[in-house]
Design a protein around this motif. Structure first.
Motif, PDB file in Angstrom:
ATOM      1  N   LEU B  29       1.038  -1.161  -0.044  1.00 32.41           N
ATOM      2  CA  LEU B  29       0.000   0.117   0.027  1.00 32.41           C
ATOM      3  C   LEU B  29       0.935   1.365  -0.083  1.00 32.41           C
ATOM      4  O   LEU B  29       1.815   1.238   0.679  1.00 32.41           O
ATOM      5  N   PRO B  30       0.504   2.282  -0.548  1.00 30.96           N
ATOM      6  CA  PRO B  30       1.050   3.433  -0.694  1.00 30.96           C
ATOM      7  C   PRO B  30       0.755   4.269   0.480  1.00 30.96           C
ATOM      8  O   PRO B  30      -0.562   4.447   0.575  1.00 30.96           O
ATOM      9  N   LEU B  31       1.694   4.867   1.189  1.00 32.56           N
ATOM     10  CA  LEU B  31       1.381   5.532   2.475  1.00 32.56           C
ATOM     11  C   LEU B  31       1.682   7.058   2.222  1.00 32.56           C
ATOM     12  O   LEU B  31       0.621   7.883   2.133  1.00 32.56           O
ATOM     13  N   VAL B  32       2.886   7.616   2.181  1.00 29.98           N
ATOM     14  CA  VAL B  32       3.368   8.857   2.220  1.00 29.98           C
ATOM     15  C   VAL B  32       4.354   9.188   1.041  1.00 29.98           C
ATOM     16  O   VAL B  32       5.097   8.409   0.613  1.00 29.98           O
ATOM     17  N   ASN B  33       4.184  10.136   0.381  1.00 34.11           N
ATOM     18  CA  ASN B  33       5.123  10.800  -0.751  1.00 34.11           C
ATOM     19  C   ASN B  33       5.178  12.135  -0.390  1.00 34.11           C
ATOM     20  O   ASN B  33       4.069  13.013  -0.515  1.00 34.11           O
ATOM     21  N   GLN B 514       9.327   8.482   0.572  1.00 32.42           N
ATOM     22  CA  GLN B 514       8.266   7.794   0.213  1.00 32.42           C
ATOM     23  C   GLN B 514       8.142   6.354   0.989  1.00 32.42           C
ATOM     24  O   GLN B 514       9.051   5.631   0.942  1.00 32.42           O
ATOM     25  N   MET B 515       6.823   6.519   1.735  1.00 33.20           N
ATOM     26  CA  MET B 515       6.833   5.455   2.437  1.00 33.20           C
ATOM     27  C   MET B 515       5.592   4.402   2.025  1.00 33.20           C
ATOM     28  O   MET B 515       4.658   4.668   1.447  1.00 33.20           O
ATOM     29  N   LYS B 516       6.096   3.018   2.040  1.00 30.72           N
ATOM     30  CA  LYS B 516       5.077   2.196   1.415  1.00 30.72           C
ATOM     31  C   LYS B 516       4.795   1.029   2.832  1.00 30.72           C
ATOM     32  O   LYS B 516       5.707   0.782   3.527  1.00 30.72           O
TER      33      LYS B 516
END
Lengths: 388, 525
Positions: B29-33, B514-516
């Protein structure tokens, strides 16, 4: 249900005259590609390991079927004839009663949908998954019928009162899933509907017709055919939930400030809004999963030791493909006849079938399976007939 | 034999018991960009770029008082009434039976005002007539004028009775009015005069005036704000003890920070035409460990005196005083390096410290301000050695292990760091304040000092990937866990020596994140 069955048995034994009771129990499940371990885990419980998932995935085509058909019924052909003069057309017909229940579940799905469901999204980073076509139909119902049967031809017609216990239909017309392998952004494009019927609220009528026909010759080894139509009818569901999705959703990474001000339930609602989720309560008519079988009947008193049998069956459901079968019937003993053959269609591909018929005086027991080898499923039919 | 049958039955029943269907899936899941930079602070002049480096330009107005803060006129009611001592019969129409002046005192404590001008405010007038004929009320406030025209209010009030006098109320704006508070002889202060004139209706009947009839007016001066005042503004000291918290400083729980030499100045500006005493009694900060540190300098403690401003409306020139703090005259650097989140300042400001030496000629204008401005320019360079920021978040996530749930997870952070800070991340999962699980990142978020210059923007950058694996045990206990502590230890480590050294923040520095979230889920339909 069981109580009624035993009452039928009891009544059948105490009444005098030409009458019969047919009891049939059957259960089939099959798939064009899913290995048996997966449906078995749903029926009997257990963990589906990655090996079974991988094996199924590799054997799937872009479009696949899985289905389940199970049920049972009892038919009592009573000794009571219609109160008509002997020269009248229906004078020989007997009153016939039946009771039964059936569950139909059919699933038409893509290989990508199976992979996404059983493996998750991670293995498919960078791939566009085609989730359509996806069609799921499931109906369970019970029925009570009354009608007439001809004791000389065994043809019969019954009108059934049907109660639908459960009905679920879902369809994805268009669905694609793409997840970027760099950013993990998920793009989902959906266009689909589903209807979920409330239990015990659907009612309807259905016809069962068993028409036997063949050559008019008096030969012992005459060819007899059977046209068997079951559950031809419709039911009305006065209230059921209807859901619709038609939209595109992008799930992407967000700035930290966005997460600070967002709640997870808001995110869920936002996703549903993006996908154009609509929910409403409505009523509708549904067609029952009618079955139409045209088959050559086995001559139970044959001259030859081996005879052919064949037939074709259709079901009034999109997720069910026409089912054909053919094979050889062997009269091994006076009390034991058996047959082996091949079957194709329904929910699965080519597989072997076999059956045995055991006869003791006026009683007959049939055991049949349409999944002996080459199978991705299981099948069993037990039929007991008693004439007295 | 019976036992064997029973055993077989039990065995068959046990084999029918259905355990849940389950399988495992993997999701990403993409969290933070996001890009964290200091660019947002350039606009408000917090940061300035100087020779490729960033400087903290700490110019802040910490005190700004105007006339309204210094002199406040409370809501004040003045009233004037008339009651005849005896019965007067045959009062003819048009007869003026009252013409009286009254002086009122405004209670302004030790402030003695001679003249003011009202920026905004209003007067609420209320008049009563108990006479059985209409009465013409004329209310004059001789010292209150607008464009040299005195305040006059006239109104003909309908007949009333003693039991039910006729009443009229009216609100009038006083914006722009000048008020002379020096009294009739112009030698007094805080004095306001009113004059009441009453006349019977010229067209009314002849009536009798009884001694129990009371004619009255009330005037409520409400929400008066001044834009000019003259007089003696008193000498009451404003003693203040202000506390404020610096954001994020309270999250620092360990390590040390060394800063380069710095200078700070405080400028005090007096825009009032009155003498002023200012005193910074104490300036103390307290860090997250409870260690307090006080700023010491020659200007901390003693009183400082500012002369009155000079000039008038257009030519007003405030008097100013500049206090300078640096490494030579203060412990400013140690004070800042104490990383105190809690700041306490005790100060006094006193007008007219020597009393009414201006003979009541203090003056304040609309634009008169008393300001205290702090000015500091600090090169943004630091030496951090395990400087640990720690924050606690409530954890309110539950899942049913008998239904579909998450088994394990991995937080994947791809970072591009242009700051000269390396960071070690640790997560602590707490239950009732006790640490139940400690999860340490598999790698350090690398410092830009370890990277190379990007020719596209000329910045020193370092890319790194940090993974934080949350094991199954965390998810088994997830329903019981109630808090998560995120701890980040920062160091300005020298890539060669491995020791913490002074590192300057390069202009345009940023941290791109970039957090996933990788999830392993157990599906149980």
């Amino acid at each position: 249900m069981y109580r009624i069955f035993f009452i039928f048995l009891f009544v059948g034994n105490v009444l005098l005259g030409q009458q019969s009771i047919d009891l049939q129990l059957m259960g089939h499940y099959n798939s064009t590609g899913i290995v048996r371990q997966i449906p078995d885990a749903f029926f009997y419980g257990g963990t589906i390991d990655s090996a079974a998932i991988d094996k199924s995935y590799e054997s799937l085509k872009q479009r696949n079927n899985f289905g389940l058909l199970m049920g049972g019924y009892v038919i009592w052909k009573s000794p009571w004839k219609l109160p008509l003069a002997k020269d009248k057309l229906l004078a020989e017909y007997q009153w016939t009663f039946s009771i039964g229940a059936q569950q139909y579940t059919g699933l038409h799905f893509s290989k990508d949908a199976f992979g996404l469901l059983f493996k998750g999204g991670l293995p498919y980073l960078g791939d566009t998954l085609q989730l359509n076509p996806l069609l799921l139909e499931s109906t369970s119902f019970s029925k009570v019928g009354i009608g007439l049967s001809n004791p000389s031809t065994a043809s019969s017609i019954l009108l059934n009162f049907v109660q639908v216990q459960n009905h679920f239909a879902a369809r994805l017309n268009q669905a694609t899933w793409f997840q970027d392998d760099q950013t993990a952004q998920i793009s989902l494009d959906l266009d689909g509907t589903s209807n979920l019927g409330s239990p015990s609220l659907g009612f309807g009528l259905a016809l069962d017709i068993d028409y036997r026909f063949g050559t008019d010759t008096e030969e012992v080894d005459e060819q007899e055919f059977q046209l068997l139509v079951q559950n031809l009818g419709a039911a009305y569901i006065p209230s059921h939930q209807s859901y619709a999705l038609n939209g595109t959703m992008q799930l992407s990474a967000m700035p930290i400030s966005w997460w600070q001000n967002k709640k997870l339930d808001e995110l869920g609602q936002q996703i549903l809004d993006s996908l154009g989720f609509e929910k409403k309560v409505q009523s509708s008519w549904i067609l029952m999963p009618a079955s139409i079988l045209l088959a050559k009947r086995i001559n139970e008193e044959p001259i030859k030791k081996i005879q052919a049998y064949y037939g074709a069956q259709m079901l009034l459901r999109q997720s069910y493909t026409p089912f054909v079968y053919a094979g050889a019937h062997i009269k091994a003993k006076q009390f034991w006849q058996t047959g082996v053959g091949l079957a194709y269609g329904g929910f699965g591909g080519l597989r072997a079938q076999a059956y045995s018929i055991l006869k003791f005086n006026n009683k007959q027991l049939i055991l049949r399976s349409d999944n002996i080898t080459l199978h991705n499923g299981a099948s069993l039919l037990i039929q007991f007939r008693c004439e007295f | 034999m019976r036992l064997l049958k029973l055993f077989i039955i039990v065995l068959l029943l046990a084999s029918c018991k259905k355990e849940g269907t389950q399988w495992q899936t993997q999701w990403l899941l993409p969290l933070v960009n996001d890009t964290l930079s200091l660019a947002n602070y350039y606009n408000d002049s917090t940061l300035i770029q100087n020779a490729g480096q960033i400087e903290v330009n700490l110019t802040r107005q910490v005190l700004d008082l105007g006339l309204a803060d210094l002199i406040k006129i409370p809501d004040t009611t003045i009233s004037q009434s008339f009651q005849s001592n005896f019965t007067v019969n045959n009062v003819t129409p048009g007869f003026e039976f009252v013409n009286a002046t009254k002086t009122h005192n405004l209670d302004l404590s030790d402030i003695q005002l001679k003249k003011v001008r009202i920026q905004n405010g209003q007067i609420l007038l209320k008049i009563k007539n108990p006479l059985n004929t209409a009465v013409l009320f004329k209310i004059e406030l001789p010292g209150v004028s607008l464009n040299n025209q005195p305040f006059v209010y006239t109104y003909t009030l309908a007949p009333g009775t003693i039991q039910q006098p006729t009443i009229n109320t009216e609100t009038i704006s006083l914006a722009g009015y000048e008020i002379d508070l020096s009294g009739a002889q112009s030698l007094e202060y805080n004095k306001l005069q009113s004059k009441l004139t009453l006349q019977t209706d010229p067209n009314g009947p002849t009536v009798s005036l009884f001694n129990n009839q009371i004619f009255e007016f009330e005037a409520l001066f409400k929400e008066i704000h001044l834009d000019y005042a003259k007089g003696y503004f008193g000498s009451q000291a404003m003693i203040a003890n202000k506390q404020f918290t610096l954001p994020f400083m309270d999250k620092i729980v360990g390590g040390s920070l060394a800063l380069p030499p710095m200078q700070m100045s405080i400028e005090i500006s007096n825009g009032f035409k009155m003498a002023l005493r200012a005193q910074i009694e104490q300036l103390t900060n307290t860090n997250a460990q409870g260690v307090s540190y006080s700023l010491s300098a020659p200007s901390i403690g003693p009183s400082m005196y500012l002369a009155p401003a000079i000039g008038t409306w257009n030519t007003l020139q405030p008097s100013t005083m500049l206090l300078t703090f640096d490494g030579n005259n203060s412990n400013l650097q140690n004070y800042v390096e104490n990383l105190g989140a809690q700041q306490d300042i005790h100060y006094q400001i006193q007008p007219n410290p020597w009393g009414n030496t201006s003979a009541g000629n203090d003056e304040a204008f609309a634009h008169s301000r008393l300001k205290v401005k702090v000015n500091a320019q600090i090169p943004l360079a630091l030496n951090a050695d395990g400087l640990t920021l720690q924050d606690t978040f409530d954890l309110n996530i539950t899942q049913d292990l008998n239904k579909s749930h998450v088994n394990a997870a991995k937080l994947i952070i791809d970072a591009t760091n242009a700051f000269p800070l390396a960071s070690d991340l640790v997560l602590y999962f707490l239950k009732n304040g006790q640490v139940w699980h400690t999860v340490i990142a598999d790698a350090q978020l690398a410092s830009a000092a370890l990277g190379q210059i990007d020719p596209t923007d000329g910045l020193l950058k370092k890319k790194s990937t940090v993974q934080i694996s949350l094991p199954q045990s965390v998810f088994i206990d997830l329903n019981d866990l109630d808090q998560v502590v995120v701890s980040a230890a920062f160091s300005t480590t020298d890539p060669n020596s491995g020791l913490a050294i002074d590192q300057a923040i390069q202009a345009g520095a940023f941290l791109a994140l970039q957090m996933k979230l990788q999830l392993q889920t157990q599906i149980k339909p």
